[in-house]
Design a protein around this motif. Structure first.
Motif, short mmCIF file in Angstrom:
data_model
loop_
_atom_site.label_atom_id
_atom_site.label_comp_id
_atom_site.label_asym_id
_atom_site.label_seq_id
_atom_site.Cartn_x
_atom_site.Cartn_y
_atom_site.Cartn_z
N PRO A 14 0.82 -1.21 0.00
CA PRO A 14 0.00 0.00 0.00
C PRO A 14 0.86 1.26 0.00
O PRO A 14 1.93 1.28 0.60
CB PRO A 14 -0.79 -0.09 1.31
N GLU A 15 0.37 2.29 -0.70
CA GLU A 15 1.08 3.57 -0.72
C GLU A 15 0.30 4.60 0.10
O GLU A 15 -0.92 4.61 0.08
CB GLU A 15 1.22 4.07 -2.15
N VAL A 16 1.04 5.44 0.80
CA VAL A 16 0.44 6.50 1.60
C VAL A 16 1.13 7.81 1.23
O VAL A 16 2.35 7.84 1.10
CB VAL A 16 0.63 6.24 3.12
N SER A 17 0.33 8.86 1.04
CA SER A 17 0.92 10.19 0.79
C SER A 17 0.99 10.93 2.11
O SER A 17 -0.04 11.15 2.75
CB SER A 17 0.04 11.00 -0.17
N TYR A 61 -2.82 11.41 7.20
CA TYR A 61 -2.34 10.65 6.04
C TYR A 61 -3.43 10.58 4.98
O TYR A 61 -4.62 10.57 5.30
CB TYR A 61 -1.94 9.23 6.45
N THR A 62 -3.00 10.53 3.73
CA THR A 62 -3.96 10.41 2.62
C THR A 62 -3.50 9.29 1.69
O THR A 62 -2.34 8.85 1.76
CB THR A 62 -4.05 11.71 1.80
N GLN A 63 -4.39 8.87 0.83
CA GLN A 63 -4.01 7.87 -0.17
C GLN A 63 -4.53 8.31 -1.54
O GLN A 63 -5.69 8.70 -1.69
CB GLN A 63 -4.57 6.50 0.19
N HIS A 90 -4.86 7.46 -5.85
CA HIS A 90 -5.15 6.30 -6.72
C HIS A 90 -4.62 6.64 -8.10
O HIS A 90 -5.25 7.39 -8.84
CB HIS A 90 -6.65 6.02 -6.76
N ALA A 112 -6.18 8.50 6.03
CA ALA A 112 -5.82 7.13 5.66
C ALA A 112 -4.95 6.53 6.77
O ALA A 112 -4.23 5.56 6.55
CB ALA A 112 -5.07 7.12 4.33
N GLU A 126 -4.63 14.86 -3.60
CA GLU A 126 -4.68 14.76 -2.14
C GLU A 126 -5.13 16.08 -1.50
O GLU A 126 -5.84 16.07 -0.49
CB GLU A 126 -3.30 14.38 -1.59
#
Ligand code: AMP
Ligand code: GLY
Length: 414
Positions: free
Chosen positions: A175-178, A193-195, A197, A218, A279
């Motif tokens: 999983p990736e998190v920004s 945190y945000t994600q 797509h 997120a 984001e």
């Protein structure tokens, strides 16, 4: 409240969200497309704060030029913006400061003959320099890998990105998190945190895009141990930049992957030197709704960050989710001039941010790839999703050829 005047440099959905929250706080906000135009604009009109939305003007050094006029700026110097402007710089920086990243090799046109390219499925190719979102390629075959490398070296990519060097990076998964931190060069505040797509289609299928949707918070994706490691990465980045004489002020965006190949350890996939798009379209209005003073937070990156806003952010009771409505052909091309229906209607718990929209005599038309962002709010991600998606469709906002993902936040939606 004291009303301030701000200039936002850039021109997409992210900048629309910045303008929206600053105006909602009672400030003046002018969106100016690029660094030179912003510099021209401030000759006649001295703003209290210039906020850089997009990276291009930062890499070109416009934050320095505006700071030199005594105007407060949210955005790093040209030197510090290399964190995004040069992949090779970022890799070497992480190496010097022990920041966890995928294994990487920098190859140049001269060294390529003595370098054996690893199997395509194990690598990612990253062109050095700003590539307008087209700099990262996950090749599917060895032929594609070799051809991509050749193309990057030939300089036909955006503004010659990759002409001088390309980073060949170990391909990881997870999983990736920004993660966004606001910093004055020493202290910092980490935002929820945000994600994002990246892929065009549901199920993370299709080509990579600038980003088809996002949600926040997120934080549920990240456990306590991972959170501590992410905070240590942010700390090491900011103190490392300071130690090297490139104090970093502004928004620091760290793209994190919780890498399966490393026991879910957070690794840095990329640095960016500004808010993410899309984001920002969830993060900023969500923080505004929670009572965070966005102007104060952004302005304090040019003086002293007061981490006092943090308590409020961790107590957020609002979730936000945004879906991007893209035009036909995106990301390869984009259809312009298509009439957009349903924008004027009111949709509960929803905001619409313009990415590439033209308005003439009350008629709205598409004007680029990522046209609109529909952001829904709710106490949970599920209700935020319900609100956002209720505003999209034949009876709501739509246009011919519209492409969007119906599964934003699939990793955490019930
Ligand atoms: P960027 O254009 O730098 O935002 O990267 C685009 C996307 O490429 C990222 O969001 C990841 O999904 C993917 N990516 C970048 N580096 C890696 C890597 N080392 N392993 C796997 N995927 C990656
Ligand atoms: N959402 C990804 C980016 O802004 O780079």
């Amino acid at each position: 409240m004291v009303h301030k005047s701000t200039v936002i440099v850039g021109g997409g959905g992210r900048e629309s969200a910045l303008k929206y929250v600053l105006e909602a706080e009672g400030h003046k906000a002018d969106v100016i497309s690029d660094g030179q135009s912003a510099l021209d604009f401030i000759k006649d009109d001295t703003p209290d704060l210039v906020i850089f939305g997009s990276e291009v003007a930062l890499v070109e050094g416009y934050a320095d030029a505006i700071r030199a006029k005594g105007i407060a700026v949210c955005g790093p110097s040209k030197q510090a913006a290399q964190l995004e402007g040069s992949k090779a710089f970022a890799e070497a920086f992480m190496d010097r400061h022990g920041i966890t990243r995928p294994a990487s090799t920098v190859v140049t046109p001269d060294s390529i003959d003595s370098y054996a390219l690893p199997a395509a499925s194990t690598i990612v190719l990253k062109a050095d320099g700003l590539a307008g979102g087209k700099g990262v390629v996950l090749p599917e075959s060895d032929e594609e890998a070799a051809a991509t490398l050749k193309e990057m070296f030939s300089g036909v990519r955006n503004a010659g990105a990759g002409k001088d060097c390309v980073v060949v990076q170990e391909r990881l998964s997870g999983p990736e998190v920004s993660v966004f931190a606001l910093t004055d060069g020493s202290d910092f505040v980490i935002l929820p945190y945000t994600q994002d797509h990246k892929r065009l289609k549901d199920g993370d299928k299709g080509p990579n895009t600038g980003g088809m949707g996002a949600y926040a918070p997120a934080d549920i994706l990240v456990n306590t141990e991972q959170r501590e490691k992410i905070e240590a990465i942010i700390e090491a980045t900011i103190s490392g930049m300071r130690a090297e004489g490139m104090e970093y002020r502004g928004v620091l965006y760290v793209g994190i992957m919780l890498a399966r190949e490393r026991d879910d350890e957070p690794v840095v996939i990329e640095y960016n030197v500004r808010f993410g798009d899309p984001e920002a379209q969830v993060l900023l209005p969500m923080m505004h709704r929670a009572g965070v003073d966005i102007y104060e937070l952004l302005a304090s990156t040019d003086s002293t960050i007061e981490p006092s806003g943090v308590a409020k952010m961790t107590e957020l009771k609002t979730s936000a989710l945004t879906a991007c409505l893209a035009s036909k052909g995106y990301p390869e091309s984009s259809e312009k001039g298509v009439v957009i229906h349903g924008i004027d209607a009111a949709y509960p718990n929803t905001d619409v941010f313009f990415g590439a929209v033209m308005e003439e005599d009350g008629v709205y038309t598409t004007n680029g790839g990522r046209v609109l962002y529909v952001t829904g709010y709710g106490e949970t991600i599920d209700s935020a999703a319900q609100h956002a998606y209720a505003a999209i469709g034949d009876e709501a906002i739509h246009f011919d050829g519209m492409q969007y993902r119906t599964d934003i936040a699939w990793q955490i939606r019930s």
